[in-house]
Design a protein around this motif. Structure first.
Motif, mmCIF file in Angstrom:
data_model
loop_
_atom_site.group_PDB
_atom_site.id
_atom_site.type_symbol
_atom_site.label_atom_id
_atom_site.label_comp_id
_atom_site.label_asym_id
_atom_site.label_seq_id
_atom_site.Cartn_x
_atom_site.Cartn_y
_atom_site.Cartn_z
ATOM 1 N N GLY A 95 45.370 43.860 40.497
ATOM 2 C CA GLY A 95 46.466 43.700 39.286
ATOM 3 C C GLY A 95 45.645 43.498 38.062
ATOM 4 N N THR A 96 44.913 42.805 38.047
ATOM 5 C CA THR A 96 43.973 42.549 36.800
ATOM 6 C C THR A 96 42.491 42.974 37.460
ATOM 7 O OG1 THR A 96 45.114 40.904 35.794
ATOM 8 C CG2 THR A 96 42.942 41.174 34.999
ATOM 9 N N PRO A 97 41.665 44.161 37.064
ATOM 10 C CA PRO A 97 40.735 44.289 37.630
ATOM 11 C C PRO A 97 39.764 43.511 37.639
ATOM 12 C CG PRO A 97 41.267 46.246 36.183
ATOM 13 C CD PRO A 97 42.201 44.887 35.804
ATOM 14 N N VAL A 98 38.782 43.355 38.684
ATOM 15 C CA VAL A 98 37.737 42.383 38.697
ATOM 16 C C VAL A 98 36.461 43.030 38.729
ATOM 17 C CG1 VAL A 98 36.281 40.543 40.142
ATOM 18 C CG2 VAL A 98 39.024 40.443 40.133
ATOM 19 N N SER A 150 28.591 39.875 48.460
ATOM 20 C CA SER A 150 28.664 38.459 48.079
ATOM 21 C C SER A 150 28.094 38.052 46.807
ATOM 22 C CB SER A 150 27.580 37.755 49.110
ATOM 23 O OG SER A 150 26.127 38.069 48.647
ATOM 24 N N ASP A 151 28.139 36.792 46.500
ATOM 25 C CA ASP A 151 27.565 36.332 45.333
ATOM 26 C C ASP A 151 28.560 36.712 43.975
ATOM 27 O OD1 ASP A 151 26.256 35.072 43.201
ATOM 28 O OD2 ASP A 151 24.270 35.795 43.893
ATOM 29 N N PHE A 152 29.563 36.025 43.901
ATOM 30 C CA PHE A 152 30.555 36.458 42.810
ATOM 31 C C PHE A 152 30.324 35.347 41.585
ATOM 32 C CE2 PHE A 152 32.368 38.687 46.183
ATOM 33 C CZ PHE A 152 33.351 39.766 45.752
ATOM 34 N N GLY A 153 29.354 34.777 41.428
ATOM 35 C CA GLY A 153 28.954 34.037 40.251
ATOM 36 C C GLY A 153 29.070 34.574 38.974
ATOM 37 N N LEU A 154 28.958 35.882 38.974
ATOM 38 C CA LEU A 154 29.037 36.473 37.662
ATOM 39 C C LEU A 154 30.196 37.463 37.172
ATOM 40 C CD1 LEU A 154 25.023 37.756 36.981
ATOM 41 C CD2 LEU A 154 26.289 35.726 36.392
ATOM 42 N N ALA A 155 30.915 37.396 38.273
ATOM 43 C CA ALA A 155 32.196 38.151 38.308
ATOM 44 C C ALA A 155 32.967 37.975 37.119
ATOM 45 C CB ALA A 155 33.098 38.051 39.610
ATOM 46 N N LYS A 156 33.775 38.798 36.604
ATOM 47 C CA LYS A 156 34.596 38.747 35.343
ATOM 48 C C LYS A 156 36.011 39.478 35.451
ATOM 49 C CE LYS A 156 34.175 37.629 30.801
ATOM 50 N NZ LYS A 156 33.882 36.016 30.138
ATOM 51 N N MET A 157 36.892 38.983 34.955
ATOM 52 C CA MET A 157 37.990 39.681 34.894
ATOM 53 C C MET A 157 37.930 40.819 33.949
ATOM 54 S SD MET A 157 39.671 37.973 37.026
ATOM 55 C CE MET A 157 41.383 38.755 37.133
ATOM 56 N N GLY A 158 38.456 41.968 34.251
ATOM 57 C CA GLY A 158 38.256 43.098 33.393
ATOM 58 C C GLY A 158 39.405 43.025 32.348
ATOM 59 N N PRO A 159 39.407 44.249 31.528
ATOM 60 C CA PRO A 159 40.233 44.284 30.378
ATOM 61 C C PRO A 159 41.638 44.634 30.853
ATOM 62 C CG PRO A 159 39.085 46.230 30.632
ATOM 63 C CD PRO A 159 38.445 45.417 31.620
ATOM 64 N N GLU A 160 42.724 44.263 30.053
ATOM 65 C CA GLU A 160 44.011 44.315 30.503
ATOM 66 C C GLU A 160 44.898 45.143 29.352
ATOM 67 O OE1 GLU A 160 46.123 40.760 32.581
ATOM 68 O OE2 GLU A 160 44.629 39.888 31.324
ATOM 69 N N GLY A 161 45.960 45.808 29.482
ATOM 70 C CA GLY A 161 46.666 46.375 28.617
ATOM 71 C C GLY A 161 46.148 47.865 28.201
ATOM 72 N N GLN A 191 23.278 47.274 25.804
ATOM 73 C CA GLN A 191 22.897 47.421 24.500
ATOM 74 C C GLN A 191 24.090 46.665 23.863
ATOM 75 O OE1 GLN A 191 22.813 51.750 24.161
ATOM 76 N NE2 GLN A 191 20.988 52.037 25.501
ATOM 77 N N THR A 192 25.490 46.656 24.146
ATOM 78 C CA THR A 192 26.350 46.162 23.517
ATOM 79 C C THR A 192 27.240 44.892 23.885
ATOM 80 O OG1 THR A 192 27.953 47.459 24.470
ATOM 81 C CG2 THR A 192 26.756 48.714 22.520
ATOM 82 N N GLY A 193 27.025 44.861 25.158
ATOM 83 C CA GLY A 193 27.647 43.493 25.732
ATOM 84 C C GLY A 193 29.228 44.018 26.080
ATOM 85 N N HIS A 194 29.559 45.408 26.014
ATOM 86 C CA HIS A 194 30.594 45.766 26.479
ATOM 87 C C HIS A 194 30.526 45.994 27.829
ATOM 88 C CE1 HIS A 194 31.520 47.479 22.120
ATOM 89 N NE2 HIS A 194 31.572 46.320 22.393
ATOM 90 N N LEU A 195 31.888 45.569 28.803
ATOM 91 C CA LEU A 195 31.825 45.523 30.073
ATOM 92 C C LEU A 195 32.941 46.098 30.599
ATOM 93 C CD1 LEU A 195 30.106 44.213 32.753
ATOM 94 C CD2 LEU A 195 31.694 42.339 32.462
ATOM 95 N N ASN A 196 33.094 46.931 31.510
ATOM 96 C CA ASN A 196 34.042 47.521 32.037
ATOM 97 C C ASN A 196 33.693 47.777 33.559
ATOM 98 O OD1 ASN A 196 33.201 49.942 32.196
ATOM 99 N ND2 ASN A 196 34.054 50.367 30.063
ATOM 100 N N VAL A 197 34.907 48.414 34.401
ATOM 101 C CA VAL A 197 34.540 48.665 35.639
ATOM 102 C C VAL A 197 33.713 49.786 35.978
ATOM 103 C CG1 VAL A 197 37.082 47.812 36.593
ATOM 104 C CG2 VAL A 197 36.669 50.173 35.696
ATOM 105 N N LYS A 198 33.439 50.665 34.871
ATOM 106 C CA LYS A 198 32.479 51.576 35.250
ATOM 107 C C LYS A 198 30.911 50.999 34.910
ATOM 108 C CE LYS A 198 35.331 55.205 35.485
ATOM 109 N NZ LYS A 198 35.395 56.252 34.490
ATOM 110 N N SER A 199 30.882 49.989 34.762
ATOM 111 C CA SER A 199 29.494 49.228 34.490
ATOM 112 C C SER A 199 29.074 49.212 36.060
ATOM 113 C CB SER A 199 29.644 47.863 33.988
ATOM 114 O OG SER A 199 30.124 48.001 32.576
ATOM 115 N N ASP A 200 30.165 48.617 36.972
ATOM 116 C CA ASP A 200 29.786 48.623 38.343
ATOM 117 C C ASP A 200 29.380 49.964 39.015
ATOM 118 O OD1 ASP A 200 30.202 45.802 38.237
ATOM 119 O OD2 ASP A 200 32.310 45.765 38.947
#
Length: 440
Positions: free
Chosen positions: A224-227, A248-259, A281-290
């Protein structure tokens, strides 16, 4: 031993913590501040976790069946269980199951801390089946350890999927932080590709691993909210006795952008060679980074080489780190004979020619410079599933001559191919290092 997480602090990235909430660790020789939570902040997080974990003592087997889950077309289901369907263990119990964290039971050690094997009995918790487990213990003095531990508890405590490793429980006692997982007897994909602990993974098994890992990522991205997994790499892909892969190892997992948001901005964390360039380069993170990271692992499966390899020059000053994405790119767009030059020589030609071409093309798409040009993980799963069962092996169609050397910049001799067929993992490792040192 797995490499520790890469955590550069970039001026363009979001600050790792606010000045009023953290203390700066002294002694950094290059002016890069590393932050850890102040005592009051740590206490606040711990109190919040304890309120959340009040629901954690119900048996893990009593998950809600009606939670909003994702279903794959092949019937594999993932679901979001109730809050923290986990067992709470005491430190003394975990000492007992691991024989006081004996070195004889040590499975490995990463950035989080050491991992020990143990065995839980049927009577330890209601609903907990007797089984071998892996107990991960947070190393003392870790700057981000509590945050990573808490993220792991929250994410794996709520998600269930056939291709996510199952978190059985945790321990939060005084300053101790531990996690208890299902035991994965085959270890990590990294060990099978690079450590030479066993026979090489067959081509069919590599495709099977890639499909399973892709399904795990697709499930996370489809929540529902991308991880955003953020640390997808070979060492975080674990294999069970049937070579079924689980993340495994979800220590760095982050909730993705919403809306309408296209990304979240966060501090740059991950592993060299796997992290997407726009994130670095920017710190901008989304599912395409995975998706980019998945493309790097595809290249590792195809070539048998690490995402970053140390290349020795004639002098110490000539040594360099070679990025697998950059090195393979000239070979991925050519024909089958050109691609043959970078396929893992340990396969000795026992790989599908059509399958290798398709994996190469998919890796190119996944590692595209622009996130918008990368496919979604659902599409990646569909593309990989079409590659199962292909029988056009390179040795049978004349693309891997039995008695002729392979041409190209990554050429290996006929003698080396014979060694691949006739030498066990222990005797092969030194020859492999020699061949790797000749990378361009």
């Amino acid at each position: 031993m797995p490499s520790r997480p890469w955590r550069p602090v970039l001026a363009s990235a979001t600050k790792c913590c606010a000045a009023e909430d953290a203390v700066v660790a002294a002694g950094t020789d290059k002016g890069l501040a590393r932050c850890r939570p102040a005592g009051s902040e740590l206490s606040r997080r711990l109190a919040s976790f304890r309120r959340l974990s009040s629901l954690a003592n119900s048996p893990a087997s009593n998950m809600a069946d009606s939670g909003g889950g994702n279903n794959n077309k092949d019937g594999e289901a993932g679901e979001m269980a109730g809050p923290l369907q986990l067992h709470s263990f005491s430190l003394s119990e975990l000492r007992g199951v691991t024989h006081d964290f004996s070195s004889s039971y040590l499975l490995g050690e990463g950035g989080f801390g050491p991992v020990h094997k143990g065995f839980v009995d049927a009577g330890m918790r209601p609903g907990l089946e007797p089984q071998p487990v892996a107990v991960k213990k947070l190393s003392a003095g870790g700057f981000q350890g509590h945050r990573e531990w808490l993220a792991e508890v929250i994410f794996l405590g709520q998600f269930r999927h056939p291709h996510l490793v199952r978190l059985l429980g945790y321990c939060c006692e005084d300053e101790e932080r531990l996690l208890v997982y299902e035991f994965m007897p085959r270890g990590s994909l990294e060990n099978h590709l690079f450590r030479r602990i066993s026979a090489t993974l067959p081509w069919g098994t590599r495709i099977k691993v890639a499909i399973a890992a892709a399904k795990g990522l697709a499930f996370l991205h489809g929540a529902g909210t991308p991880v955003i997994y953020r640390d997808f790499k070979a060492s975080n892909i674990l294999l069970d006795s049937d070579f079924t892969a689980k993340l495994s190892d979800f220590g760095l997992a982050k909730m993705g952008p919403e809306g309408e948001d296209t990304h979240v901005t966060t501090r740059v964390m991950g592993t060299h060679g796997y992290a997407a360039p726009e994130y670095v380069q920017t710190g901008h993170l989304n599912v395409k980074s995975d998706v980019y990271s998945f493309g790097v692992v595809l290249l590792e499966l195809l070539t048998g080489r690490r995402a970053m390899e140390h290349v020795r020059g004639r002098t110490a000053h000539a040594d360099q780190q070679l990025k697998l994405v950059d090195w393979t790119r000239p070979y991925l767009s050519g024909g089958s004979r050109r691609l043959r030059c970078i396929v893992d020589p340990r396969l000795a030609g026992h790989y599908s020619v059509k399958g290798a071409r398709a994996v190469a093309q998919l890796a190119v798409q996944c590692t595209a410079a622009q996130p918008r040009d990368r496919p979604r993980m659902v599409a990646v799963v569909e593309a990989l599933e079409k590659l199962q069962g292909l029988k056009d092996m390179a040795v049978t169609v004349g693309l891997w001559p039995a008695n002729a050397p392979v041409a190209g910049r990554n050429a290996i001799s006929a003698k080396f191919r014979a060694d691949v067929k006739g030498v066990g993992a222990g005797g092969l490792s030194s020859r492999r290092r020699t061949a790797s040192s000749k990378l361009p």
